[in-house]
Design an enzyme around this catalytic site. Sequence first.
Site, PDB file in Angstrom:
ATOM      1  N   LYS A   1      13.272  51.114  21.253  1.00  0.00           N
ATOM      2  CA  LYS A   1      12.274  52.180  21.402  1.00  0.00           C
ATOM      3  C   LYS A   1      12.909  53.450  20.837  1.00  0.00           C
ATOM      4  O   LYS A   1      14.114  53.475  20.576  1.00  0.00           O
ATOM      5  CB  LYS A   1      11.860  52.349  22.864  1.00  0.00           C
ATOM      6  CG  LYS A   1      12.983  52.817  23.771  1.00  0.00           C
ATOM      7  CD  LYS A   1      12.426  53.021  25.147  1.00  0.00           C
ATOM      8  CE  LYS A   1      13.191  54.076  25.893  1.00  0.00           C
ATOM      9  NZ  LYS A   1      12.641  54.350  27.202  1.00  0.00           N
TER      10      LYS A   1
ATOM     11  N   GLY B   1       1.666  46.739  20.968  1.00  0.00           N
ATOM     12  CA  GLY B   1       2.649  46.758  19.889  1.00  0.00           C
ATOM     13  C   GLY B   1       3.244  45.390  19.676  1.00  0.00           C
ATOM     14  O   GLY B   1       2.561  44.375  19.870  1.00  0.00           O
TER      15      GLY B   1
ATOM     16  N   GLY C   1      10.913  45.313  24.810  1.00  0.00           N
ATOM     17  CA  GLY C   1      12.279  44.842  24.603  1.00  0.00           C
ATOM     18  C   GLY C   1      13.224  45.688  25.430  1.00  0.00           C
ATOM     19  O   GLY C   1      12.812  46.316  26.403  1.00  0.00           O
TER      20      GLY C   1
ATOM     21  N   VAL D   1      23.327  53.722  32.689  1.00  0.00           N
ATOM     22  CA  VAL D   1      23.033  54.106  34.067  1.00  0.00           C
ATOM     23  C   VAL D   1      24.234  54.821  34.682  1.00  0.00           C
ATOM     24  O   VAL D   1      24.104  55.892  35.282  1.00  0.00           O
ATOM     25  CB  VAL D   1      22.641  52.865  34.898  1.00  0.00           C
ATOM     26  CG1 VAL D   1      22.471  53.217  36.359  1.00  0.00           C
ATOM     27  CG2 VAL D   1      21.365  52.251  34.338  1.00  0.00           C
TER      28      VAL D   1
ATOM     29  N   PHE E   1      15.468  54.443  38.168  1.00  0.00           N
ATOM     30  CA  PHE E   1      14.230  54.341  37.391  1.00  0.00           C
ATOM     31  C   PHE E   1      14.401  55.170  36.119  1.00  0.00           C
ATOM     32  O   PHE E   1      13.570  56.020  35.796  1.00  0.00           O
ATOM     33  CB  PHE E   1      13.035  54.819  38.224  1.00  0.00           C
ATOM     34  CG  PHE E   1      12.899  54.088  39.543  1.00  0.00           C
ATOM     35  CD1 PHE E   1      12.453  52.772  39.562  1.00  0.00           C
ATOM     36  CD2 PHE E   1      13.255  54.690  40.736  1.00  0.00           C
ATOM     37  CE1 PHE E   1      12.345  52.072  40.756  1.00  0.00           C
ATOM     38  CE2 PHE E   1      13.151  54.003  41.938  1.00  0.00           C
ATOM     39  CZ  PHE E   1      12.702  52.687  41.949  1.00  0.00           C
TER      40      PHE E   1
ATOM     41  N   CYS F   1      16.185  45.954  29.938  1.00  0.00           N
ATOM     42  CA  CYS F   1      15.634  45.978  31.298  1.00  0.00           C
ATOM     43  C   CYS F   1      14.449  45.030  31.464  1.00  0.00           C
ATOM     44  O   CYS F   1      14.545  44.051  32.200  1.00  0.00           O
ATOM     45  CB  CYS F   1      15.239  47.399  31.668  1.00  0.00           C
ATOM     46  SG  CYS F   1      16.636  48.513  31.545  1.00  0.00           S
TER      47      CYS F   1
ATOM     48  N   ARG G   1      14.625  55.778  32.219  1.00  0.00           N
ATOM     49  CA  ARG G   1      14.262  55.217  30.916  1.00  0.00           C
ATOM     50  C   ARG G   1      15.303  55.630  29.900  1.00  0.00           C
ATOM     51  O   ARG G   1      15.702  56.808  29.872  1.00  0.00           O
ATOM     52  CB  ARG G   1      12.904  55.766  30.458  1.00  0.00           C
ATOM     53  CG  ARG G   1      11.732  55.252  31.241  1.00  0.00           C
ATOM     54  CD  ARG G   1      10.536  56.133  31.038  1.00  0.00           C
ATOM     55  NE  ARG G   1      10.823  57.511  31.439  1.00  0.00           N
ATOM     56  CZ  ARG G   1      10.026  58.551  31.205  1.00  0.00           C
ATOM     57  NH1 ARG G   1       8.903  58.387  30.563  1.00  0.00           N
ATOM     58  NH2 ARG G   1      10.353  59.765  31.627  1.00  0.00           N
ATOM     59  N   GLU G   2      15.749  54.700  29.086  1.00  0.00           N
ATOM     60  CA  GLU G   2      16.651  55.089  27.999  1.00  0.00           C
ATOM     61  C   GLU G   2      15.896  56.074  27.120  1.00  0.00           C
ATOM     62  O   GLU G   2      14.702  55.928  26.887  1.00  0.00           O
ATOM     63  CB  GLU G   2      17.075  53.865  27.192  1.00  0.00           C
ATOM     64  CG  GLU G   2      18.071  53.020  27.962  1.00  0.00           C
ATOM     65  CD  GLU G   2      18.567  51.825  27.172  1.00  0.00           C
ATOM     66  OE1 GLU G   2      18.583  51.878  25.940  1.00  0.00           O
ATOM     67  OE2 GLU G   2      18.935  50.833  27.819  1.00  0.00           O
TER      68      GLU G   2
HETATM   69  C1  UGA Z   1      12.546  50.736  31.843  1.00  0.00           C
HETATM   70  C2  UGA Z   1      11.737  51.474  32.917  1.00  0.00           C
HETATM   71  O1  UGA Z   1      10.706  52.237  32.311  1.00  0.00           O
HETATM   72  C3  UGA Z   1      12.624  52.373  33.761  1.00  0.00           C
HETATM   73  O2  UGA Z   1      11.866  52.971  34.811  1.00  0.00           O
HETATM   74  C4  UGA Z   1      13.748  51.540  34.363  1.00  0.00           C
HETATM   75  O3  UGA Z   1      14.631  52.315  35.151  1.00  0.00           O
HETATM   76  C5  UGA Z   1      14.535  50.893  33.231  1.00  0.00           C
HETATM   77  O4  UGA Z   1      13.643  50.059  32.461  1.00  0.00           O
HETATM   78  C6  UGA Z   1      15.646  50.069  33.851  1.00  0.00           C
HETATM   79  O5  UGA Z   1      15.338  49.092  34.529  1.00  0.00           O
HETATM   80  O6  UGA Z   1      16.811  50.459  33.768  1.00  0.00           O
HETATM   81  P1  UGA Z   1      13.462  51.355  29.414  1.00  0.00           P
HETATM   82  O7  UGA Z   1      13.822  49.923  29.298  1.00  0.00           O
HETATM   83  O8  UGA Z   1      14.450  52.388  29.039  1.00  0.00           O
HETATM   84  O9  UGA Z   1      13.032  51.712  30.936  1.00  0.00           O
HETATM   85  O10 UGA Z   1      12.207  51.610  28.482  1.00  0.00           O
HETATM   86  P2  UGA Z   1      10.632  51.772  28.619  1.00  0.00           P
HETATM   87  O11 UGA Z   1      10.265  53.109  28.170  1.00  0.00           O
HETATM   88  O12 UGA Z   1      10.158  51.361  29.949  1.00  0.00           O
HETATM   89  O13 UGA Z   1      10.139  50.726  27.522  1.00  0.00           O
HETATM   90  C7  UGA Z   1      10.432  49.331  27.644  1.00  0.00           C
HETATM   91  C8  UGA Z   1       9.822  48.556  26.503  1.00  0.00           C
HETATM   92  O14 UGA Z   1       8.407  48.526  26.614  1.00  0.00           O
HETATM   93  C9  UGA Z   1      10.114  49.151  25.119  1.00  0.00           C
HETATM   94  O15 UGA Z   1      10.390  48.090  24.218  1.00  0.00           O
HETATM   95  C10 UGA Z   1       8.821  49.833  24.734  1.00  0.00           C
HETATM   96  O16 UGA Z   1       8.617  49.906  23.351  1.00  0.00           O
HETATM   97  C11 UGA Z   1       7.808  48.908  25.386  1.00  0.00           C
HETATM   98  N1  UGA Z   1       6.519  49.572  25.687  1.00  0.00           N
HETATM   99  C12 UGA Z   1       6.466  50.582  26.584  1.00  0.00           C
HETATM  100  C13 UGA Z   1       5.353  49.120  25.077  1.00  0.00           C
HETATM  101  O17 UGA Z   1       5.372  48.172  24.253  1.00  0.00           O
HETATM  102  N2  UGA Z   1       4.165  49.709  25.393  1.00  0.00           N
HETATM  103  C14 UGA Z   1       4.083  50.727  26.282  1.00  0.00           C
HETATM  104  O18 UGA Z   1       2.964  51.216  26.544  1.00  0.00           O
HETATM  105  C15 UGA Z   1       5.263  51.184  26.894  1.00  0.00           C
END
Ligand code: UGA
Length: 475
Positions: free
Chosen positions: A336, A269, A273, A11, A151, A276, A153-154
């Site tokens: 991810k 899935g 993880g 961040v 907000f 966040c 996403r990594e």
């Molecule tokens: C998340 C939020 O999407 C961001 O908006 C937020 O700013 C960030 O946390 C944070 O709090 O800093 P991030 O953790 O980078 O972002 O990743 P995501 O893309 O949100 O995915 C989170 C997890 O959910 C991953 O393990 C991903 O594989 C899983 N996921 C996501 C699923 O299992 N199914 C989905 O449909 C989407």
Amino acid sequence: MKISVIGAGYVGLTTDACLSQIGHDVFCSESDIDKLSKLQSGVMPLFEPHLEKVIEDARRSGRLHFGATAEAIDWGRAIFICVGTPPLANGDADLSAIEGVARAIAKRASGYRLVVEKSTVPVQTGSQLRKHLSKHNTNGLDYDVASNPEFLREGSSVEDFLHPDRIVVGVDSARAAQLLREIYEPIITQRFTCPLHADCPKRNDPVFLVTDTGSAELIKHASNSFLAMKISFINMVANLCEVVGADVTKVAQGMGLDPRIGPAFLSPGIGFGGFCFPKDVQAFIRIAQKSGCDFSLLKEVEKINQRRIEEFVEKVRQELWVVRGKKIAVWGLAFKPNTDDVRFAPSIALVKSLMAEGADVRAYDPEAMEKAKSDLPNISYCSDPYQAAEGADAIVIVTEWDEFRQVNWKRLRSTVEHPLVIDGRNMFVPEEISRHGFRYISVGRNSVVPSQSAIADVNGQRATEANEDVQESLA
Ligand code: UGA
């Protein structure tokens, strides 16, 4: 504007890079000396697409500097706090780093500072910050505190920072709102040089939402918890689909076409993880609990997610019968794709569980292997997906990296011992994989066996190989 950013994690670094990109003079501090010296000599401490280039450009143009916290406190009219808030054993967010920064600002700064909390924090952290700043104020500090949740996403943090849907600022004064508006003006109007696309396709003006501090803090936790809830919801639907023989991808598609639901975050899935969602859901449950609200809905979201690994391992057991001694290729370790982050990654718990049952795990991830080594020191790390699959009894897909979409299935078929793919991310169309002679198990969809023609091909190949073996042993 002269701006300081305290903390150089995902961040903090994205904030530095992007605020410099839109024209501000940014000073970033980092308390980890090792990380700081890397950054000062132009070495990135983490992998995040585009970030290295944006940081390097900003450093070269003299708009981004790295150094100590005291210098950062002296530098900026606005100070963004981007330090870690890891979970404590009871699920609360550990705010000691935030408290430390607040004390340092109060003791050192004089004149005006806008102190912005960007780290994810529980509601009412802003009020605590205010109290703390006045308590330790020794040099006539004049300040505002604001919440400006991220907000990001990594894997797409630069894109998310520069082209957001919304910028949320929680303030307690018009002065703070005005300053934050000034800081974000180039993004609000989408007038800056985009480092990602020459002719940027994503120039929709974001909403600039001004709230009180508590509401802004809650927006962050509520958003992450809601997204986590969508994932757990679709994971339960996937379980149901497996029992009744339906296809969860079709169900998700049908649900997502309703604009009130939307298609995003309905991919089932092995569970969510990263650093966040797991910690933020936990922290939100604790915040609610402490405020006398029993957010049992979120407790269920968490439980469903925790069960995902065991449910997935059960699929592996169903296929392999005895896991002990079996060679398992694990594709993907990052939580991810497009990141090297393995914090709270499902891969870690999954691999540990397979190892506990005596599996011989051979893993490959395009970016995350270095970071996985401290959690998983006793597995074999491979140089590509084929090497991981050599002699494998099963290929287990944990992270949906694009690289895995490009594999040559024919080559893979001759590499593995048994043609079995257990896909925790539904990366492929089942029939396509079966056409290559593989049994394909995914999530919330029917398993598919190899097609007859593929079996015939494979039998032909096997018969030739067996014949060659017999000839060899006779000789
Ligand atoms: C998340 C939020 O999407 C961001 O908006 C937020 O700013 C960030 O946390 C944070 O709090 O800093 P991030 O953790 O980078 O972002 O990743 P995501 O893309 O949100 O995915 C989170 C997890 O959910 C991953 O393990 C991903 O594989 C899983 N996921 C996501 C699923 O299992 N199914 C989905 O449909 C989407």
